[in-house]
Enzyme design. Structure first.
Site, PDB file in Angstrom:
ATOM      1  N   ASP A 102       0.865  -1.178   0.000  1.00  0.00           N
ATOM      2  CA  ASP A 102       0.000   0.000   0.000  1.00  0.00           C
ATOM      3  C   ASP A 102       0.905   1.232   0.000  1.00  0.00           C
ATOM      4  OD1 ASP A 102      -1.742  -2.133   0.570  1.00  0.00           O
ATOM      5  OD2 ASP A 102      -2.970  -0.948   1.960  1.00  0.00           O
ATOM      6  N   LYS A 165      -7.125   3.278  -2.801  1.00  0.00           N
ATOM      7  CA  LYS A 165      -7.441   3.232  -1.370  1.00  0.00           C
ATOM      8  C   LYS A 165      -7.653   4.652  -0.866  1.00  0.00           C
ATOM      9  CE  LYS A 165      -5.058   1.954   2.975  1.00  0.00           C
ATOM     10  NZ  LYS A 165      -3.885   1.241   3.556  1.00  0.00           N
ATOM     11  N   LYS A 199     -10.374   0.134  -1.711  1.00  0.00           N
ATOM     12  CA  LYS A 199     -10.180  -0.102  -0.279  1.00  0.00           C
ATOM     13  C   LYS A 199     -10.471   1.167   0.520  1.00  0.00           C
ATOM     14  CE  LYS A 199      -6.580  -1.353   3.119  1.00  0.00           C
ATOM     15  NZ  LYS A 199      -5.214  -1.917   3.308  1.00  0.00           N
TER      16      LYS A 199
END
EC number: 4.1.2.4
Length: 258
Positions: A102, A165, A199
């Site tokens: 990430d 995300k 996400k």
């Protein structure tokens, strides 16, 4: 099974169970690994700092859940625009054995009008990842404006992101339904639903929250889109609430609420 319980079970299996705190220790990460295994199923992944990957891998293997994926973070949490450092950190994460990375998008550079550095950073980090999933954190709560949130999402997708995300969990405003809708609409409108996931992270704390996010994804991208390859929740305190909703009494060590 009630609709809420069904949503809770669905959400549990989509969780990236997270601890990203300055006071994290091996013991806390081992505890997180134990929590990822519940009586009703495992979380999709855990998300930890890179230095804890070896101990997490060992713990997950020893407890019989090697399929729980290990995600880690790079260029975190500030989203600086130094491509070389972001790529070096991403290569190191891969070398440590991360299954997923990430990375934080250089959102402040975008706010200042620079679209190129974000594209290049994501592109090079994805090259460093190869087949490893790359999730790109755009920090919606700092971008704030729909035009910027959609532009950041588009840049990430064009540069090869596997997921977009919302948030690091380290700024005052993290995931919100409003921001989630904007990002899901970009995935739909670009026609990339097969290859790009979403996400929400930070601020998803209850089964009711999770159910609302899942219903939104079903509405925008269709009932069959959500699965662990296309949807994750970045959370820590959510797990306890989901287990309570499911009436499972697993004791969960709660990392600082995320």
């Amino acid at each position: 099974m009630s609709d809420l319980k069904a949503a809770a079970l669905r959400a549990l299996k989509l969780m990236d169970l997270t601890t990203l705190n300055d006071d994290d220790t091996d013991a806390k990460v081992i505890s997180l690994c134990h929590d990822a295994k519940s009586a009703v199923g495992n979380t999709a992944a855990i998300c930890i700092y890179p230095r804890f990957i070896p101990i997490a891998k060992k713990t997950l293997r020893e407890q019989g859940t090697p399929e729980v994926r290990i995600a880690t973070v790079t260029n975190f949490p500030h989203g600086n625009d130094d491509i070389e450092i972001a790529v070096a950190e991403t290569k190191a994460a891969v070398a440590y054995g991360a299954d997923e990375v990430d990375v934080v998008f250089p959102y402040r550079a975008l706010m200042a009008g620079d679209e190129k550095v974000g594209f290049e950073l994501v592109k090079q980090c994805k090259e460093a990842c190869g087949d490893i999933l790359l999730k790109v954190i755009i920090e919606t709560g700092e971008l704030k404006e729909e035009a910027l949130i959609k532009k950041a999402s588009q840049i990430c997708i064009e540069a090869g992101a596997d997921f977009i995300k919302t948030s690091t969990g380290k700024v005052p405003v993290n995931a919100t339904p409003e921001y989630a809708r904007m990002m899901l609409e970009v995935i739909r409108d670009m026609g990339v639903a097969e290859t790009v996931g979403f996400k929400p992270a930070g601020g998803v704390r209850t089964a009711e929250d999770a159910a609302a996010y899942l219903a939104m994804a079903d509405e925008i991208l269709g009932d069959n889109w959500v699965d662990a390859r296309h949807y994750r929740f970045g959370a820590s305190s959510l797990l306890t609430n989901l287990l309570n909703t499911l009436e499972v009494s697993d004791e969960v060590a709660d990392p600082a609420a995320y």
